[in-house]
Write an enzyme that holds these catalytic residues in place. Structure first.
Site, PDB file in Angstrom:
ATOM      1  N   ASP A  13      -1.030  -6.155  -0.161  1.00 36.59           N
ATOM      2  CA  ASP A  13      -1.318  -5.502   1.120  1.00 36.59           C
ATOM      3  C   ASP A  13      -2.812  -5.263   1.307  1.00 36.59           C
ATOM      4  O   ASP A  13      -3.514  -4.867   0.358  1.00 36.59           O
ATOM      5  CB  ASP A  13      -0.644  -4.125   1.153  1.00 36.59           C
TER       6      ASP A  13
ATOM      7  N   ASP B 273       0.842  -1.202   0.000  1.00 37.43           N
ATOM      8  CA  ASP B 273       0.000   0.000   0.000  1.00 37.43           C
ATOM      9  C   ASP B 273       0.880   1.255   0.000  1.00 37.43           C
ATOM     10  O   ASP B 273       0.371   2.375  -0.075  1.00 37.43           O
ATOM     11  CB  ASP B 273      -1.016  -0.011   1.155  1.00 37.43           C
ATOM     12  N   SER B 274       2.217   1.052  -0.004  1.00 38.31           N
ATOM     13  CA  SER B 274       3.137   2.163  -0.258  1.00 38.31           C
ATOM     14  C   SER B 274       2.825   2.808  -1.603  1.00 38.31           C
ATOM     15  O   SER B 274       3.286   3.906  -1.890  1.00 38.31           O
ATOM     16  CB  SER B 274       4.587   1.665  -0.252  1.00 38.31           C
TER      17      SER B 274
ATOM     18  N   GLU C 151      -0.974  -5.230   8.714  1.00 34.35           N
ATOM     19  CA  GLU C 151      -0.114  -4.665   9.753  1.00 34.35           C
ATOM     20  C   GLU C 151      -0.695  -4.919  11.138  1.00 34.35           C
ATOM     21  O   GLU C 151      -1.918  -4.829  11.326  1.00 34.35           O
ATOM     22  CB  GLU C 151       0.028  -3.147   9.536  1.00 34.35           C
TER      23      GLU C 151
ATOM     24  N   GLU D 147       9.795  -4.043  10.280  1.00 33.02           N
ATOM     25  CA  GLU D 147      10.161  -2.734   9.710  1.00 33.02           C
ATOM     26  C   GLU D 147      10.752  -1.825  10.777  1.00 33.02           C
ATOM     27  O   GLU D 147      10.148  -1.619  11.842  1.00 33.02           O
ATOM     28  CB  GLU D 147       8.921  -2.080   9.058  1.00 33.02           C
TER      29      GLU D 147
HETATM   30  O1  KIV Z   1       3.586  -1.087   1.587  1.00 31.42           O
HETATM   31  C1  KIV Z   1       4.738  -1.530   1.481  1.00 31.42           C
HETATM   32  O2  KIV Z   1       5.427  -1.345   0.460  1.00 31.42           O
HETATM   33  C2  KIV Z   1       5.277  -2.310   2.589  1.00 31.42           C
HETATM   34  C3  KIV Z   1       6.736  -2.616   2.577  1.00 31.42           C
HETATM   35  C4  KIV Z   1       7.533  -1.422   2.823  1.00 31.42           C
HETATM   36  C5  KIV Z   1       7.070  -3.732   3.502  1.00 31.42           C
HETATM   37  O3  KIV Z   1       4.557  -2.647   3.466  1.00 31.42           O
END
Ligand code: KIV
Length: 271
Positions: free
Chosen positions: A92, A53-54, A124, A188
């Site tokens: 995610d 979700d980045s 998460e 993380e």
């Molecule tokens: O959303 C993401 O890209 C992540 C990674 C940084 C582990 O959760």
């Protein structure tokens, strides 16, 4: 004429990641958000692709991951899963697609699996999400956990770059995620000795980001490691390429050649 069939690519599976940990083979993971990059990464041999979700930050240009929706994740997840022939694809679960109730979480994870054809989801949280992880796993959906600095809690932490040092709490979170049935866990922004301790205590693989070299695998955001985004440089990011610089210079060459009539030449024109 050869009758040899082309060699079949062996797809990475969830159980294979645990075997890789047992054999001491480091697991490689990169984020990917679209078909062309996912295909390049898959063909280059990365073991797992995370549709993180980045994407809210590196693709949509937002300040946090919080505005990302389940529909956004499915849109990007489907493209990545279609591109990957070998890598295990994990999608995610975005903010508020699983926190309301375990039932909401199972429904959201189910949509991701049906509509993207990815192999697993990631969410998460540790102790607080244990029941949710267990409910999704009981629906036969593999879950990757994510503890330490969890970006969806940015407003509680106060920043996205705060290293998490409360060892007792983090170890308890990691154990809760494993006991709930997760097949792997992202660590993380935690100190490297703590990541080593967690990796030795858990039987599931740990995948580190800003958690040092002793995790069972590593993950980086593609825009950071390829140097597409260069205004974010935490200590843990290694820039393996300067795609921003290379792309910018290619675009400048194109502009110059169009303006000077060097492009298109006869070689690029139909008679
Ligand atoms: O959303 C993401 O890209 C992540 C990674 C940084 C582990 O959760």
């Amino acid at each position: 004429m050869s009758t040899d069939k082309p060699a079949r690519i062996k797809r990475i599976t969830v159980p294979m990641l645990r075997e890789m940990k047992q054999q001491g083979t480091p697991i490689t993971m990169l984020t990917a958000y679209d078909y062309p990059f996912a295909r390049i990464f898959d063909e280059a041999g990365v073991d797992t692709l995370l549709v993180g979700d980045s994407l809210g930050m590196v693709v949509q240009g937002r300040n946090t991951t919080l505005p990302v929706t389940l529909d956004h994740m499915i849109y990007h997840g489907e493209m990545v899963a279609r591109a990957a022939k070998r890598a295990l694809v994990i999608v995610d679960m975005p903010f508020m697609s699983y926190q309301v109730s375990p039932q909401q979480a199972v429904e959201s994870a189910g949509r991701i699996m049906k509509e993207t054809e990815a192999a697993a989801v990631k969410l998460e949280g540790g102790v607080d999400q244990a029941e949710t992880i267990s409910r999704i796993v009981r629906a036969d959906i593999p879950v990757m956990g994510h503890i330490g600095m969890t970006p969806q809690s940015v407003h509680l932490f106060g920043s996205m770059s705060k290293i998490q040092r409360d060892a007792d709490k983090i170890i308890a979170e990691a154990k809760a995620v494993e006991e709930a049935g997760a097949f792997a866990i992202v660590l993380e922004l935690i100190p490297k000795d703590l990541a080593r301790e967690i990796s030795s205590q858990l039987s599931i693989p740990t995948i580190g980001i800003g958690a040092g070299p002793h995790c069972d695998g590593q993950v980086l955001v593609m825009h950071d490691m390829l140097g597409i985004v260069q205004d974010f440089h935490p200590k843990f990011v290694k820039r393996f390429e300067d795609l921003k610089g290379k792309t910018s210079s290619a675009v400048q060459s194109y502009i110059e050649e169009v303006r000077s009539h060097a492009y298109p030449s006869d070689a690029h024109s139909h008679a």
